[in-house]
Structure formats: C-alpha cells, structure tokens
Scaffold this motif. Structure first.
Motif, short mmCIF file in Angstrom:
data_model
loop_
_atom_site.label_atom_id
_atom_site.label_comp_id
_atom_site.label_asym_id
_atom_site.label_seq_id
_atom_site.Cartn_x
_atom_site.Cartn_y
_atom_site.Cartn_z
N LYS A 1 2.63 -19.36 30.32
CA LYS A 1 2.26 -17.99 29.98
C LYS A 1 3.49 -17.08 30.00
CE LYS A 1 -2.63 -17.24 30.60
NZ LYS A 1 -3.65 -16.30 31.12
N VAL A 2 4.34 -17.28 30.99
CA VAL A 2 5.55 -16.45 31.07
C VAL A 2 6.44 -16.70 29.86
CG1 VAL A 2 7.66 -16.06 32.40
CG2 VAL A 2 5.49 -16.28 33.59
N GLU A 3 6.53 -17.96 29.43
CA GLU A 3 7.38 -18.28 28.29
C GLU A 3 6.79 -17.80 26.98
OE1 GLU A 3 10.38 -19.51 28.24
OE2 GLU A 3 10.53 -19.81 30.40
N ASP A 4 5.47 -17.89 26.84
CA ASP A 4 4.84 -17.58 25.56
C ASP A 4 4.51 -16.10 25.39
OD1 ASP A 4 4.97 -20.28 25.11
OD2 ASP A 4 2.90 -20.68 25.72
N ASN A 5 4.32 -15.40 26.51
CA ASN A 5 3.94 -13.99 26.42
C ASN A 5 5.21 -13.13 26.34
OD1 ASN A 5 3.09 -11.27 27.08
ND2 ASN A 5 1.19 -12.16 27.83
N PRO A 6 5.42 -12.41 25.25
CA PRO A 6 6.64 -11.58 25.15
C PRO A 6 6.72 -10.53 26.23
CG PRO A 6 5.54 -11.80 23.01
CD PRO A 6 4.60 -12.34 24.03
N GLN A 7 5.57 -10.03 26.67
CA GLN A 7 5.57 -9.00 27.71
C GLN A 7 6.05 -9.55 29.04
OE1 GLN A 7 1.77 -7.15 28.05
NE2 GLN A 7 2.50 -5.44 29.26
N LEU A 8 5.66 -10.80 29.34
CA LEU A 8 6.10 -11.42 30.59
C LEU A 8 7.50 -12.00 30.47
CD1 LEU A 8 2.91 -13.31 31.84
CD2 LEU A 8 3.87 -11.19 32.72
N ASN A 9 7.84 -12.45 29.30
CA ASN A 9 9.13 -13.11 29.12
C ASN A 9 10.29 -12.18 29.45
OD1 ASN A 9 11.48 -14.21 27.09
ND2 ASN A 9 10.15 -15.86 27.84
N LYS A 10 10.10 -10.87 29.26
CA LYS A 10 11.17 -9.92 29.59
C LYS A 10 11.45 -9.88 31.09
CE LYS A 10 9.05 -6.46 27.73
NZ LYS A 10 8.74 -5.09 27.25
N PHE A 11 10.46 -10.28 31.90
CA PHE A 11 10.61 -10.20 33.35
C PHE A 11 10.64 -11.59 33.99
CE2 PHE A 11 8.21 -6.52 31.83
CZ PHE A 11 8.98 -5.48 32.30
N LYS A 12 10.93 -12.63 33.20
CA LYS A 12 10.87 -13.98 33.75
C LYS A 12 11.90 -14.22 34.84
CE LYS A 12 13.77 -16.19 30.21
NZ LYS A 12 13.80 -17.27 29.19
N ASP A 13 13.01 -13.45 34.82
CA ASP A 13 14.00 -13.61 35.87
C ASP A 13 13.54 -12.98 37.19
OD1 ASP A 13 14.10 -11.11 34.70
OD2 ASP A 13 16.22 -10.81 35.12
N GLN A 14 12.44 -12.20 37.15
CA GLN A 14 11.90 -11.59 38.36
C GLN A 14 10.65 -12.29 38.86
OE1 GLN A 14 12.65 -7.25 36.51
NE2 GLN A 14 11.72 -7.16 38.54
N ILE A 15 10.19 -13.34 38.17
CA ILE A 15 8.97 -14.06 38.54
C ILE A 15 9.36 -15.49 38.90
CG2 ILE A 15 6.64 -14.72 37.85
CD1 ILE A 15 6.73 -12.52 35.76
N LEU A 16 9.09 -15.88 40.13
CA LEU A 16 9.42 -17.21 40.61
C LEU A 16 8.15 -17.93 41.05
CD1 LEU A 16 12.59 -16.45 42.79
CD2 LEU A 16 12.50 -17.09 40.37
N PHE A 17 8.09 -19.24 40.75
CA PHE A 17 6.96 -20.07 41.14
C PHE A 17 7.48 -21.20 42.02
CE2 PHE A 17 6.00 -18.40 36.90
CZ PHE A 17 4.83 -17.71 37.16
N GLU A 18 6.71 -21.53 43.05
CA GLU A 18 7.13 -22.58 43.97
C GLU A 18 5.89 -23.12 44.70
OE1 GLU A 18 10.10 -23.12 47.87
OE2 GLU A 18 9.52 -21.13 47.14
N ILE A 19 5.81 -24.45 44.78
CA ILE A 19 4.74 -25.08 45.54
C ILE A 19 5.26 -25.34 46.95
CG2 ILE A 19 3.31 -27.14 45.78
CD1 ILE A 19 3.04 -27.27 42.83
#
Length: 337
Positions: free
Chosen positions: A132-150
């Motif tokens: 979703k972060v990659e495909d959504n242009p609105q989220l893609n602008k902030f992908k460097d501020q969103i981290l995922f980790e298990i």
C-alpha cells in the motif's frame, strides 16, 4: 497403335493416424493411469495414520483371516480401520494396535502451531501494508517516515517525525492533515486482522513544560497517542480492539546517539500477538486490583505531583487539567518536541 506404351496408375493408400497408427495412445493412456494410481497410493501413505498402516499390513499378510472377523475392507465406510482381533498372523501388529492409542497434542505443540500461524498472518499483513505504501502516491511521499518490523510482541508500525514534515502541530496533540490520512489508510488495512493493537507516543529529549510546569513530555506523548487512537477509530478500526494507549515521553528513544533527533518523536502502532495481548491484559487486571485497594507486596500507590511542588494534585483537579490538555486548550511558553 503398335507403338503405344501401357499406362500404369499407382494408388497410394493412406493409413489414418500417421505412420504408427493409434496404438501409442493406448500405451500412453495405460502409463498415465498407472502413474495416477502410483501417486494416489503415495498420497494415501502420507496421510494415513500409523494404525491405518498397521491395518493395511495385516490385511495383506492374511486377507482371509482379516475379513472373517470384520469388514472385508481395510477401511470401512466410517473411515475406521477394522481388524479382526486375534486373527492376524503377526502378533506384533495385534499388540501394537491394542497398545497404541491416539494421543492429543500437548499444549506446547498447540501453542507453537498457533504462534506459527499468527506469525504468518502478521507477515502477510506486513506485505500488504508495504504494498500500500508503494502503490499509494499519498503514502509513497512519506515512505521514509513509515517503518514496519515484526517483533516479539507483533507487527510494529512506526511513523516517525521529520523536521520538515511534523506529525503534530507545535506544542499540541493536534494531528497534521497528512498524518491523519496515513492513519486512516492504516486503519482500513489492520482492521481486517483479529489481533488487538497497542498505540504509544514518543517525544525527543528536549525539555518541555507549560508555564506552570504541570505538563511535560509524558503528558504530551500520551495525548498524541490518544489522538492517533481517535483517528484510527474514525477510520473504521473497532474501538474495543485497542488494548492499550500509552505515552513514553523520551524514555524509549529511536536514536539513542542523538536524543534531540526529530525521529525520536514518533507514534508506534503494534498489532499484538495473542501472547503479548494476554500479558497486557494481565497487567491491567493487576492495576485494577491495586485501584480497588489490593496493593501488591512491595508496591507503592502512585501519586500525581506537579513539577516544582511537593503537593499532590487532587483527583478532580488532575482530571480537569488532563481534559484541558487533551482538547488542546493549553498555551505553552516553550516550543514542544
């Protein structure tokens, strides 16, 4: 007339099916049938229980004696292997069938399998969020501020602050519009899993307090975490699925080498595992017991004391100040982290 040569006409008879005819098709069909039967037997051997395998072995060792005392089929219509007692020629098979009983898996095995399934579900959720972060242009602008980790507690989603893109208004728990959009999109995805979530707020180490010194980074981080929770609920996330909302101030820095780094100001959303959820619920049950007057041995009752004073606040006064802070009505003399 005497010079005419005889005319010879040759007719070639064509055989249908090519040079070899259709015999190869019959041979190939026999081969395919044999292979299907072979793989069917292999599949049955892998799915059969030890008792069923022993019953099959007894049947092939003594088919007549096997069928005299029971069904002539190795497995009856009910799916239960039937073996005539005391009729098999192999006493080891008879003794094994009488001694071996199906055993229920242990609690550890069941819990391990449940944890494995839960981890796979979280990995799928992680992949979906990343897509979703990659495909959504609105989220893609902030992908460097969103981290995922298990982690051990579950899937942790960290939304970091940035110097040029802060998540909250200066000195308050009011969300910026683009941060609200991020949370709404996250809510639409994580609500599809049954796991509960934990929301936590963090600040950097820059000292911050109101003019009276009654509120600081602890209250600010808790207020911002609660603001994130309200946005998730507004985005369709079930409110009863929120297990905990907590503020950590600067006690758990993202960048320990630079306590004033803007990335230390963040919101963490953890999709909890069942084990972590049970741990939180047990802690909350213990806190409720203490609130009812059951104080654990060696524990002390908490008190609310404003900074710079030695007088604890009355519960009513504390609630009023917290409500004022949560609504963003306070004015701070110093810039907030």
């Amino acid at each position: 007339m005497d010079n005419n040569q005889p005319i010879i006409v040759k007719r070639v008879k064509k055989i249908a099916g090519g040079h070899h005819g259709g015999a190869w098709k019959i041979a190939f069909a026999d081969f395919a049938t044999a292979m299907m039967a072979f793989f069917l037997v292999m599949w049955l051997m892998t799915t059969a229980t030890p008792e069923q395998k022993l019953a099959i072995s007894g049947y092939f060792q003594d088919p007549v004696g096997f069928s005299e005392g029971a069904s002539p089929y190795v497995i009856d219509l009910g799916g239960t292997p039937v073996l005539a007692p005391d009729k098999t020629l192999n006493p080891e098979v008879r003794d094994t069938l009488s001694e071996e009983k199906p055993q229920d898996p242990s609690d550890d095995v069941v819990e391990s399998m449940a944890e494995q399934i839960e981890r796979e579900r979280l990995e799928l959720l992680l992949q979906e969020l990343q897509n979703k972060v990659e495909d959504n242009p609105q989220l893609n602008k902030f992908k460097d501020q969103i981290l995922f980790e298990i982690t051990q507690d579950g899937l942790r989603i960290q939304i970091l602050d940035a110097e040029n893109r802060p998540m909250f208004a200066l000195g308050s728990a009011q969300l910026q519009p683009y941060f609200e959009d991020i949370l709404l999109i996250m809510a639409d995805t994580i609500k599809d899993v049954p796991n509960k979530i934990s929301v936590s707020g963090h600040t950097d180490a820059k000292p911050f307090a109101s003019g009276g010194g009654d509120f600081g980074n602890w209250e600010l981080s808790a207020g911002r975490a609660n603001a994130a929770r309200r946005t998730l609920v507004a985005g369709g996330y079930p409110e009863e699925q929120v297990a905990r909302v907590v503020g950590y101030a600067s006690s758990a820095l993202f960048d320990r080498n630079d306590p004033l780094n803007p990335v230390n100001r963040r919101i963490d959303i953890t999709v909890l595992t069942k084990k972590a959820q049970r741990a939180i619920e047990s802690e909350q049950d213990g806190e409720e017991g203490e609130a009812d007057g059951e104080v654990a041995p060696g524990a002390s009752l908490p008190s609310a004391t404003p900074a710079g004073t030695g007088e604890p606040l009355q519960p009513r006064e504390l609630r009023e100040r917290l409500n004022i802070f949560e609504e963003g009505a306070l004015r701070f003399d110093q810039p907030a982290p």
